[in-house]
Enzyme design. Structure first.
Site, short mmCIF file in Angstrom:
data_model
loop_
_atom_site.label_atom_id
_atom_site.label_comp_id
_atom_site.label_asym_id
_atom_site.label_seq_id
_atom_site.Cartn_x
_atom_site.Cartn_y
_atom_site.Cartn_z
N TYR A 147 0.80 -1.22 0.00
CA TYR A 147 0.00 0.00 0.00
C TYR A 147 0.83 1.28 0.00
O TYR A 147 0.29 2.36 0.12
CB TYR A 147 -0.94 0.01 1.23
N ASP A 231 -3.59 -18.71 2.93
CA ASP A 231 -4.69 -19.47 2.31
C ASP A 231 -5.27 -20.47 3.31
O ASP A 231 -6.49 -20.64 3.42
CB ASP A 231 -4.24 -20.16 1.01
N ASP A 255 -6.20 -6.71 5.30
CA ASP A 255 -7.34 -6.04 4.67
C ASP A 255 -8.38 -7.09 4.27
O ASP A 255 -9.58 -6.97 4.58
CB ASP A 255 -6.81 -5.31 3.42
#
Ligand code: ATP
Length: 369
Positions: A147, A231, A255
């Site tokens: 980000y 995952d 996020d």
């Protein structure tokens, strides 16, 4: 969410209120109303100053984050209560990037705390799960990762176009968020901590997370800590959320996970968050955005904003008042005094009024003493 490290305040706690756009401007006044009601029982005063930063101001004046704003917030305020930013008239979302990411980076709010707590069993989409099964907190690194806006495009709009987005991970940045998560676990008697990354594929960036985690965990032998690839963690959070207590991860994965968590606990309308730098001016906001599709209709759920305000009170040292706000939210859920997203038929203002009345009528903070 009890136990967020406080900002030690003076006589008054000064709060900058930035309602922003869309439903941010609708839910934030409800949160302020409940804060005002609950703070009447406190020894210290809460003072609110509102700022009109958002799409409207950007379109009118071309200003996103005014000059001197960061210094003003840093030096004159203890906390920021934030609504949401986003407006279809600003397709680039430039104002949102400048204001929200600007504040996160410039105030160095490196902890994004996102509690996932089921407050009523009818709210989870998971069959057979109850309140005691879903009670965890995600700590998302908030100042680095993908980000930071480092990258570029090459040969744009040609068939040979290449886009690069760099993932920045510093030892300092990784260490401070992992350490914060361990400290939080210790101070709040949370037994289990899970660090999650994708170090099997992202060997350099997340290799650093692995090395730092192994070092830091040695100082916290009292906390049961483990690692899961992201995952696997996503799958396990749905299959058996009881396993999780404290989760710490990078900016991007945090996020995504917190939206997954929000759904497990009743949806975006209920989810709170804090952007924190311990001991400094920190920012509290609902996880949801400006939701242009329902803005202006008076039907947005204010509970995410109210629960974010309770986190803010905790941070400011108003422990009883924070607890009182949570009790009021639980009561509204029990009575089904809620907006349409939770299956009710109440308005945004109706829910805000009900909560404010509830804390005042029951003098909740005094009762909790
Ligand atoms: P933004 O571009 O600002 O992120 P968005 O609409 O893309 O806005 P969100 O606002 O996060 O994203 O929400 C996605 C959807 O979830 C909304 O369109 C809305 O239908 C629903 N939603 C989000 N927050 C609330 C809320 N507080 N009350 C009711 N529904 C909500």
């Amino acid at each position: 969410m009890p136990g967020i490290p406080m900002r030690s305040g003076g006589q008054k706690a000064r709060i900058a209120v930035i309602p922003g756009d869309g439903i941010g401007a609708e839910v934030t006044p409800q949160a302020v109303k409940v804060l005002q009601a609950v703070s009447r029982s406190a020894d210290r005063e809460l003072e609110f100053v509102e700022f009109d930063w958002g799409a409207e101001k950007y379109l009118r004046e071309g200003v996103t984050l005014p000059s001197g704003a960061v210094e003003l917030l840093r030096d004159e305020f203890d906390a920021i209560l934030f609504g949401a930013l986003g407006d279809p008239r600003v397709p680039s979302n430039q104002h949102a990037a400048d204001i929200l990411l600007g504040l996160r980076f410039k105030l160095d709010l490196y902890v994004n705390a996102r509690p996932v707590e089921l407050l009523h069993e009818r709210l989870t989409p998971l069959r057979g799960r109850t309140e005691k099964d879903i009670r965890l907190i995600v700590f998302r690194e908030n100042t680095e990762g993908l980000y930071v806006g480092v990258g570029g495009v090459f040969k744009q709009d040609t068939p040979d176009e290449v886009a690069v987005q760099e993932d920045i991970n510093s030892r300092k940045g990784v260490e401070r968020i992992i350490r914060y998560a361990f400290e939080y676990a210790r101070q709040n008697r949370r037994q289990r901590l899970c660090m999650s990354d994708k170090s099997n594929a992202m060997t350099f960036a997340h290799g650093l997370w692995q090395r730092v985690f192994k070092e830091v965990r040695q100082e916290y032998a009292d906390i049961e800590s483990r690692h899961l690839f992201i995952d696997t963690l996503a799958m396990e959070m749905v299959r058996d959320p009881r396993q999780f207590d404290v989760i710490v991860t990078c900016n991007l994965f945090g996020d995504i996970l917190s939206d997954l968590g929000a759904q497990l606990a009743g949806g975006l309308g209920l989810a709170p968050s804090g952007n924190i730098h311990p001991g400094r001016t920190s920012l509290f906001e609902p996880v949801h955005g400006s939701a242009p599709n329902i803005a202006g209709q008076g039907i947005a759920n204010p509970l995410g904003a109210v629960l974010s305000s309770a986190m803010m009170l905790e941070f400011l040292g108003f422990r009883l008042q924070a607890a009182a706000m949570r009790v009021a939210v639980q009561a509204a859920l029990r009575e089904n005094y809620v907006t349409a997203d939770l299956g009710g038929d109440k308005t945004t203002t109706g829910v805000g009024d009900w909560l404010a009345n509830f804390v005042e009528k029951n003098n909740l903070a005094k009762q909790l003493k």
